[in-house]
Design a protein around this motif. Structure first.
Motif, PDB file in Angstrom:
ATOM      1  N   VAL A   4       1.023  -1.464  -0.307  1.00 46.40           N
ATOM      2  CA  VAL A   4      -0.235   0.136   0.329  1.00 46.40           C
ATOM      3  C   VAL A   4       1.278   1.018   0.083  1.00 46.40           C
ATOM      4  O   VAL A   4       1.420   1.108   1.328  1.00 46.40           O
ATOM      5  CB  VAL A   4      -1.109   0.186   1.413  1.00 46.40           C
ATOM      6  CG1 VAL A   4      -1.833   1.109   1.621  1.00 46.40           C
ATOM      7  CG2 VAL A   4      -1.760  -1.557   1.604  1.00 46.40           C
ATOM      8  N   ILE A   5       0.795   1.861  -1.215  1.00 45.97           N
ATOM      9  CA  ILE A   5       1.540   3.493  -1.842  1.00 45.97           C
ATOM     10  C   ILE A   5       0.680   4.639  -0.461  1.00 45.97           C
ATOM     11  O   ILE A   5      -0.023   4.887  -1.737  1.00 45.97           O
ATOM     12  CB  ILE A   5       2.531   3.297  -2.769  1.00 45.97           C
ATOM     13  CG1 ILE A   5       2.946   2.133  -2.865  1.00 45.97           C
ATOM     14  CG2 ILE A   5       2.857   4.445  -2.721  1.00 45.97           C
ATOM     15  CD1 ILE A   5       3.946   1.885  -4.193  1.00 45.97           C
ATOM     16  N   THR A   6       1.306   4.808   0.276  1.00 45.52           N
ATOM     17  CA  THR A   6       0.687   6.309   0.486  1.00 45.52           C
ATOM     18  C   THR A   6       1.290   7.856   0.394  1.00 45.52           C
ATOM     19  O   THR A   6       2.791   6.857   0.609  1.00 45.52           O
ATOM     20  CB  THR A   6      -0.089   6.413   1.957  1.00 45.52           C
ATOM     21  OG1 THR A   6       0.350   5.922   2.901  1.00 45.52           O
ATOM     22  CG2 THR A   6      -1.652   5.361   0.952  1.00 45.52           C
ATOM     23  N   SER A   7       1.377   8.701   0.980  1.00 45.00           N
ATOM     24  CA  SER A   7       1.934   9.561   1.221  1.00 45.00           C
ATOM     25  C   SER A   7       2.172   9.609   2.607  1.00 45.00           C
ATOM     26  O   SER A   7       2.296   9.089   3.851  1.00 45.00           O
ATOM     27  CB  SER A   7       1.418  10.938   0.535  1.00 45.00           C
ATOM     28  OG  SER A   7       0.432  11.365   1.365  1.00 45.00           O
ATOM     29  N   ASP A   8       3.874  10.263   3.043  1.00 44.15           N
ATOM     30  CA  ASP A   8       3.923  10.906   4.317  1.00 44.15           C
ATOM     31  C   ASP A   8       3.065  11.631   5.111  1.00 44.15           C
ATOM     32  O   ASP A   8       2.754  11.529   5.862  1.00 44.15           O
ATOM     33  CB  ASP A   8       5.982  10.707   4.993  1.00 44.15           C
ATOM     34  CG  ASP A   8       5.915   9.947   3.910  1.00 44.15           C
ATOM     35  OD1 ASP A   8       5.836   8.880   4.955  1.00 44.15           O
ATOM     36  OD2 ASP A   8       7.708   9.281   4.620  1.00 44.15           O
ATOM     37  N   ARG A   9       2.737  13.545   4.294  1.00 48.62           N
ATOM     38  CA  ARG A   9       2.724  14.086   4.507  1.00 48.62           C
ATOM     39  C   ARG A   9       0.756  13.921   4.218  1.00 48.62           C
ATOM     40  O   ARG A   9       0.866  13.534   3.186  1.00 48.62           O
ATOM     41  CB  ARG A   9       3.523  15.321   4.043  1.00 48.62           C
ATOM     42  CG  ARG A   9       4.372  15.737   5.186  1.00 48.62           C
ATOM     43  CD  ARG A   9       5.126  16.489   4.792  1.00 48.62           C
ATOM     44  NE  ARG A   9       6.168  15.407   4.142  1.00 48.62           N
ATOM     45  CZ  ARG A   9       6.225  16.595   2.906  1.00 48.62           C
ATOM     46  NH1 ARG A   9       7.076  17.862   2.659  1.00 48.62           N
ATOM     47  NH2 ARG A   9       7.011  15.633   1.876  1.00 48.62           N
ATOM     48  N   GLY A  10       0.167  15.116   4.760  1.00 45.92           N
ATOM     49  CA  GLY A  10      -1.440  15.140   4.852  1.00 45.92           C
ATOM     50  C   GLY A  10      -1.329  16.413   3.382  1.00 45.92           C
ATOM     51  O   GLY A  10      -0.489  16.826   2.830  1.00 45.92           O
ATOM     52  N   LEU A  11      -2.157  17.211   3.818  1.00 46.95           N
ATOM     53  CA  LEU A  11      -2.911  18.560   3.305  1.00 46.95           C
ATOM     54  C   LEU A  11      -3.117  18.396   1.865  1.00 46.95           C
ATOM     55  O   LEU A  11      -2.373  19.115   0.470  1.00 46.95           O
ATOM     56  CB  LEU A  11      -1.233  19.257   3.286  1.00 46.95           C
ATOM     57  CG  LEU A  11      -2.034  20.113   5.091  1.00 46.95           C
ATOM     58  CD1 LEU A  11      -1.019  21.489   4.971  1.00 46.95           C
ATOM     59  CD2 LEU A  11      -3.623  20.646   5.249  1.00 46.95           C
ATOM     60  N   ALA A  12      -2.773  16.709   1.472  1.00 47.46           N
ATOM     61  CA  ALA A  12      -2.930  16.573  -0.089  1.00 47.46           C
ATOM     62  C   ALA A  12      -4.350  16.425  -1.044  1.00 47.46           C
ATOM     63  O   ALA A  12      -4.441  15.270  -1.372  1.00 47.46           O
ATOM     64  CB  ALA A  12      -1.690  15.329  -0.342  1.00 47.46           C
ATOM     65  N   GLY A  13      -5.697  16.498  -0.071  1.00 44.16           N
ATOM     66  CA  GLY A  13      -6.684  16.736  -0.817  1.00 44.16           C
ATOM     67  C   GLY A  13      -7.498  15.007  -0.782  1.00 44.16           C
ATOM     68  O   GLY A  13      -6.719  14.255   0.943  1.00 44.16           O
ATOM     69  N   GLY A  14      -8.278  14.806  -0.644  1.00 42.94           N
ATOM     70  CA  GLY A  14      -8.853  13.237  -0.812  1.00 42.94           C
ATOM     71  C   GLY A  14      -7.726  12.433  -0.991  1.00 42.94           C
ATOM     72  O   GLY A  14      -8.231  11.520  -1.155  1.00 42.94           O
ATOM     73  N   TYR A  15      -6.459  12.333  -1.394  1.00 43.03           N
ATOM     74  CA  TYR A  15      -5.291  11.933  -2.045  1.00 43.03           C
ATOM     75  C   TYR A  15      -5.217  10.247  -1.213  1.00 43.03           C
ATOM     76  O   TYR A  15      -4.913   9.401  -1.743  1.00 43.03           O
ATOM     77  CB  TYR A  15      -4.143  11.952  -1.940  1.00 43.03           C
ATOM     78  CG  TYR A  15      -2.537  11.580  -2.287  1.00 43.03           C
ATOM     79  CD1 TYR A  15      -2.412  10.947  -3.537  1.00 43.03           C
ATOM     80  CD2 TYR A  15      -2.053  11.129  -1.813  1.00 43.03           C
ATOM     81  CE1 TYR A  15      -1.245  10.548  -4.510  1.00 43.03           C
ATOM     82  CE2 TYR A  15      -1.297   9.490  -2.272  1.00 43.03           C
ATOM     83  CZ  TYR A  15      -0.925   9.699  -3.388  1.00 43.03           C
ATOM     84  OH  TYR A  15       0.510   8.696  -3.667  1.00 43.03           O
ATOM     85  N   ASN A  16      -5.314  10.184   0.273  1.00 42.66           N
ATOM     86  CA  ASN A  16      -4.908   9.383   0.406  1.00 42.66           C
ATOM     87  C   ASN A  16      -6.341   8.845   1.769  1.00 42.66           C
ATOM     88  O   ASN A  16      -6.559   7.778   0.846  1.00 42.66           O
ATOM     89  CB  ASN A  16      -3.923   9.218   2.421  1.00 42.66           C
ATOM     90  CG  ASN A  16      -2.491   9.854   2.457  1.00 42.66           C
ATOM     91  OD1 ASN A  16      -1.591   8.809   1.341  1.00 42.66           O
ATOM     92  ND2 ASN A  16      -1.881  10.801   2.351  1.00 42.66           N
TER      93      ASN A  16
END
Lengths: 136, 296
Positions: free
Chosen positions: B81-93
């Motif tokens: 499962v590949i997600t980001s480390d940081r938020g503030l990316a809309g609905g990305y994660n």
């Protein structure tokens, strides 16, 4: 001598693409010379410099840290785990890697030893090829 | 009067500050996106060449057998499962994890194991009790192949050692800077059919049956190093794509936030002006009323 297309790619980028007349590499089973019209061929590569001869007679060496060689009718591809042209090699970093690998070899065993040995060989190839920068 | 003048002014100031930050983040993401896209582009030739090579080998030699090409009954599935480390990316994660949860809702926890790349996904999955067995967080925005080589090797080894019978990649596919879509695709065993939804089939029919190859040491020997390598490469390209998507998504989210802040500022400025007008009007009428009272 007829020229053929050589491409060297790594997972990160395309390192080299040009027409060449001769390529010398080291496969897992021994050194290989590839000229145009070579029979289709696939092998694994060892950690060693690849020597490329251009149509005008110039010779260039590339540090290849293992990977695959494929010879097809329409060209030759090297899929390297890592590859650098002489001018791209960071000699200081290679030197540090060499020293670190040598230290690790002193104490490491089994898998660690194998890893250190491979790291040392990569560093040595880079140092070797990196030297070309001065002469060219 | 709905709000005091002072509150309104303070409000506007604070929104302006926020707007400056979101604007800056938008610009940063835009430039990171460009670089990440280039990286994803430049990693493509390797994967493509490798696929061609595997295709040629598969075609040039009959009866090549390799565990990575074989289907076996699926008892346990590994998910990457590949997600980001940081938020503030809309609905990305959130979108990705929702799609993932939806897909595995009928799979018992014992029949899965998870490799989490990215802090957001790791936290989410651990909190919900999914069996996360390996993780990497804190990857750079522009990961190098060497950064994930170890975990990619480990992951592929899960399959070759028979710990899992299938490996599935879960990541955001980068369609365009405006569109990223959760993609859940089987990585191993390598599928021969593109329609199966694999990131890349091992034997697509692009090239005509090629000439016969010679191999050193042997077709099996070459294939046994080539195939794991190929699987690792696919993980790497999925990661690069996901990273590009992350920046794109953050850029869009921050752009929207900047616009929303602009609207709020407009709204509050209007309210502020009205309130000021009302205050002045009231003051005048009080003075006038006072003067009238004296004269009377």
């Amino acid at each position: 001598m007829d020229a053929f297309r050589l491409e060297i790619v790594t997972p990160d980028r395309k390192v080299f693409a040009d027409d060449v007349v001769f390529l010398a590499v080291r496969g897992v089973e021994g050194d290989l010379g590839i000229a145009a019209h070579h029979v289709p061929f696939v092998t694994r590569l060892d950690i060693a410099p690849a020597r490329i001869t251009f149509p005008d007679g110039r010779v260039k060496r590339v540090a290849v840290s293992g990977g695959f060689l494929e010879v097809r009718g329409d060209g030759v591809t090297i899929l390297a785990d890592a590859a650098e042209l002489p001018e791209e090699i960071d000699l200081d970093r290679a030197l540090r890697a060499k020293e670190r690998a040598e230290r690790d070899l002193e104490k490491a065993r089994d898998l660690e030893f194998k890893k250190a040995e491979l790291a040392l060989r990569r560093a040595l190839v880079r140092l070797d090829v990196g030297e070309d920068r001065r002469s060219s | 009067m709905a709000k005091g003048l002072r509150e309104l002014r303070a409000r506007i100031r604070s929104i302006k500050n926020t707007q400056q930050i979101t604007k800056a983040m938008e610009l940063v993401s835009a430039s990171k996106l460009r670089r990440a896209q280039e990286r994803a582009e430049s990693a493509k030739p390797y994967a493509e060449k490798m696929r061609e090579m595997i295709t040629n080998i598969a075609r040039g030699t009959t009866d090549v057998q390799h565990p990575m090409l074989e289907e076996r009954p699926i008892q346990k599935t590994g998910y990457i499962v590949i997600t980001s480390d940081r938020g503030l990316a809309g609905g990305y994660n959130a979108n990705l994890l929702r799609a993932f949860a939806q897909t595995v809702k009928d799979v018992p926890r014992e029949a899965m194991t998870i490799v989490a790349i990215g802090r957001k996904g790791r936290d989410y999955l651990i909190k919900r009790g999914y069996p996360v067995q390996a993780e990497i967080t804190g990857l750079s925005d522009f990961p190098q192949y060497t950064d994930i080589q170890a975990i990619a090797e480990q992951t592929v080894a899960l399959f070759t050692d028979g710990v899992v019978d299938a490996l599935v990649l879960v990541y955001n596919e980068f369609k365009s800077p405006l569109v990223q879509r959760p993609k859940i695709a089987r990585l191993l065993p390598l599928v021969s059919d593109e329609a199966e939804g694999g990131p890349a089939g091992a034997a697509d029919a692009r090239r005509p049956a090629g000439s016969l190859y010679e191999y050193e040491p042997s077709p099996e020997g070459v294939l046994s190093t080539l195939l794991p390598r190929y699987a690792e490469t696919l993980i790497y390209s999925a990661l690069l794509e996901a990273k590009a998507g992350e920046h794109a998504s953050r850029m869009a989210a921050m752009g929207a936030a900047t616009d929303a802040a602009g609207e709020m500022i407009e709204q509050y400025t209007l309210e502020l002006n009205r309130a000021r007008q009302a205050a002045i009007t009231q003051e005048i009428s009080e003075i006038v009323a006072g003067a009238n009272a004296l004269n009377a």
